[in-house]
Design a protein around this motif. Structure first.
Motif, PDB file in Angstrom:
ATOM      1  N   GLN A  25       0.737  -1.399   0.157  1.00  0.00           N
ATOM      2  CA  GLN A  25       0.191   0.170  -0.188  1.00  0.00           C
ATOM      3  C   GLN A  25       0.643   1.108  -0.135  1.00  0.00           C
ATOM      4  N   ASN A  64       0.648   3.050  -4.360  1.00  0.00           N
ATOM      5  CA  ASN A  64      -0.584   3.272  -3.196  1.00  0.00           C
ATOM      6  C   ASN A  64      -2.006   3.659  -4.939  1.00  0.00           C
ATOM      7  N   THR A 112      -4.977   5.095  -5.015  1.00  0.00           N
ATOM      8  CA  THR A 112      -5.135   6.566  -4.886  1.00  0.00           C
ATOM      9  C   THR A 112      -3.875   7.196  -5.900  1.00  0.00           C
ATOM     10  N   GLU A 113      -3.138   6.899  -5.692  1.00  0.00           N
ATOM     11  CA  GLU A 113      -1.565   7.471  -6.579  1.00  0.00           C
ATOM     12  C   GLU A 113      -2.204   7.482  -7.713  1.00  0.00           C
ATOM     13  N   ALA A 167      -4.299   6.309 -10.080  1.00  0.00           N
ATOM     14  CA  ALA A 167      -6.025   6.519 -10.193  1.00  0.00           C
ATOM     15  C   ALA A 167      -5.388   7.535 -10.154  1.00  0.00           C
ATOM     16  N   LYS A 168      -5.134   8.602  -9.367  1.00  0.00           N
ATOM     17  CA  LYS A 168      -4.766   9.807  -9.834  1.00  0.00           C
ATOM     18  C   LYS A 168      -4.368  10.589 -11.021  1.00  0.00           C
ATOM     19  N   ASP A 184     -14.586   7.506 -12.187  1.00  0.00           N
ATOM     20  CA  ASP A 184     -14.526   7.337 -10.747  1.00  0.00           C
ATOM     21  C   ASP A 184     -14.260   5.723  -9.518  1.00  0.00           C
ATOM     22  N   GLU A 203     -10.169   3.475  -8.657  1.00  0.00           N
ATOM     23  CA  GLU A 203      -9.110   3.327  -7.282  1.00  0.00           C
ATOM     24  C   GLU A 203     -10.012   2.114  -6.695  1.00  0.00           C
ATOM     25  N   GLU A 204     -10.964   2.064  -6.713  1.00  0.00           N
ATOM     26  CA  GLU A 204     -11.600   0.928  -5.711  1.00  0.00           C
ATOM     27  C   GLU A 204     -11.634  -0.015  -6.918  1.00  0.00           C
ATOM     28  N   THR A 233      -7.741  -0.835  -5.944  1.00  0.00           N
ATOM     29  CA  THR A 233      -7.734  -1.347  -4.818  1.00  0.00           C
ATOM     30  C   THR A 233      -8.315  -3.005  -4.429  1.00  0.00           C
TER      31      THR A 233
END
Length: 444
Positions: A332, A336, A338-339, A341-342, A357, A360-361, A364
């Protein structure tokens, strides 16, 4: 450029210099591993640990020797190795996640340098604690200490061992900067490999005396060859996440859409969970064993020492739990979702069949599905030495080196070093070490 890749390694000046520098640093590390701390009778030490081995009561010493190539039983200046530094790295990484102020500091310009400084200062503290514990342990060995002034010996011992540990960390940094491979991992690798010849000789002697049956040795060797193949197979496995980037205009130029993929390895954390789990258990194990040596030690301390016996049930349960925890934690931190996906969204990318949207999900979920089997595989390999020891009667010093953690560390460090050599060879227009200049990977 075609030719023998091994020869090409020594033809390229940069690679040759890096290899020689790495060998030189490892030679210095091995030299320091046999230099006994001042104030200790080396002959008494040898007899003491030989007696423990004869009584099959050297689990603690074998465990401590595992990562430092016998430096612990020599009570050498490098007896702590790089494990205090790794322990402090774990503490700092957890602290960055827990404390918002540290997280903000790590994201500032020069923040990582400050975090590294805090880690080194913390390493000194951990070294002092462990060195103090080892001085108590040395005091419990009859005739080991030759200095009459115990307080002076303890101060000298703590200063020498702490300095030796920090020098070991510095040597590892030099390998990372000017040699081949990750320096800290290479130090651990060197310690494991250095004990292999003695382990093979000891195993041959036990087969000769009939303490270990030859048929069991053959079965174990076949099993470990199969494990090596499985580890390499598992290390090469990866899940490729397709990403499509739409056409976009930058200035007067139009960049066409392209498709690529994000490679998620089955074991993306490599040997890190094993090293982290072992280093975390080292500190309480050292303290517990140290206080358990005293005649007036409390019962609960002796109980903790028994629970944390490296070949015991509870130790292996804790090891498995920590390996799984650090596999999730390290993945993680380094991958990451989140990073990732960004970055995909900012560059106009998308994963086919997944809403933007929900990227990220989705990532993960994929990572969680990959981490668990990879972590369980690492945990299974890690407890194999205990299984071999219990089933076939192998001494711990031999079973530890022939499999489990040592096997994964050796394979992981070897593959990582090969990848670096591959990159350097290709940069200088030479064929790589493996076919077609790359280490092949499997898609899941």
């Amino acid at each position: 450029m075609a030719g023998n890749p091994i020869v090409n390694m020594f033809k390229v000046k940069e690679i040759r210099e890096r290899l020689f520098f790495t060998f030189l640093i490892l030679a210095v590390f091995r030299l320091g591993s046999v230099l006994t701390v001042p104030g200790i009778d080396a002959n008494v030490l040898i007899k003491y640990f030989d007696d423990l081995a004869a009584q099959n009561n050297n689990a603690f010493a074998s465990y401590m020797d595992f990562f430092v190539g016998g430096a612990f039983s020599n009570f050498s200046v490098f007896m702590l190795g790089v494990m205090p530094f790794i322990s402090m790295q774990i503490i700092m990484q957890l602290a960055v996640i827990i404390f918002p102020s540290l997280k903000r500091l790590s994201q500032e310009d020069g923040g990582q340098r400050k975090i590294a400084q805090y880690t080194r200062v913390g390493t000194i503290v951990v070294c002092i604690i462990q060195a103090w514990g080892m001085s108590v342990y040395a005091n419990s060995i009859p005739g080991c200490i030759v200095l009459e002034n115990k307080a002076a010996f303890r101060a000298l011992f703590m200063l020498t061992v702490t300095t030796g540990a920090m020098i070991t960390v510095w040597l590892g940094d030099q390998i990372t900067a000017r040699g081949i491979g990750n320096g800290v991992s290479m130090m651990i690798f060197a310690g494991i490999v250095a004990r292999l010849p003695n382990a093979i000789v000891e195993l041959a002697q036990k087969v000769g005396t009939g303490e270990v049956q030859l048929v069991f040795v053959i079965l174990v060797v076949i099993m470990f060859i199969a494990i090596i193949a499985l580890v390499i197979y598992e290390e090469s496995g990866q899940r490729k996440i397709p990403v499509h980037y739409a056409k976009r205009v930058v200035g007067r130029k139009m960049y066409g859409g392209q498709s690529t993929y994000i490679p998620f390895k089955v074991n993306s954390s490599n040997v890190i969970p094993l090293i982290f789990a072992s280093s975390i258990l080292t500190l309480p194990l050292t303290v517990a064993q140290t206080f358990a040596q005293g005649q007036n030690s409390a019962r609960w301390i002796s109980s903790v020492a028994r629970v944390l016996t490296p070949n015991g049930l509870w130790y292996n349960i804790l090891l498995v739990v920590l390996i799984i925890f650090f596999a999730y934690f390290y993945t993680q931190v380094t991958l990451n979702p989140t990073e990732i996906a960004k970055n995909i969204r900012e560059n106009g990318g998308s994963i086919p069949g997944v809403r933007t949207d929900k990227t990220e999900e989705y990532l993960t979920k994929i990572l969680n599905r990959l981490i668990l089997p990879g972590a369980l595989f690492l945990a299974l390999i890690a407890i194999i030495p205990t299984i071999v020891q219990k089933l076939f009667g192998f001494p711990q010093s031999i079973s530890q080196l022939m499999g489990g953690t040592s096997l994964i560390i050796m394979i992981g460090v070897d593959l990582d070093t090969m990848s670096q050599v591959e990159a350097l060879l290709k940069m200088h227009h030479h064929d790589g070490l493996t076919k077609k200049g790359k280490i092949r990977s499997r898609s899941l």
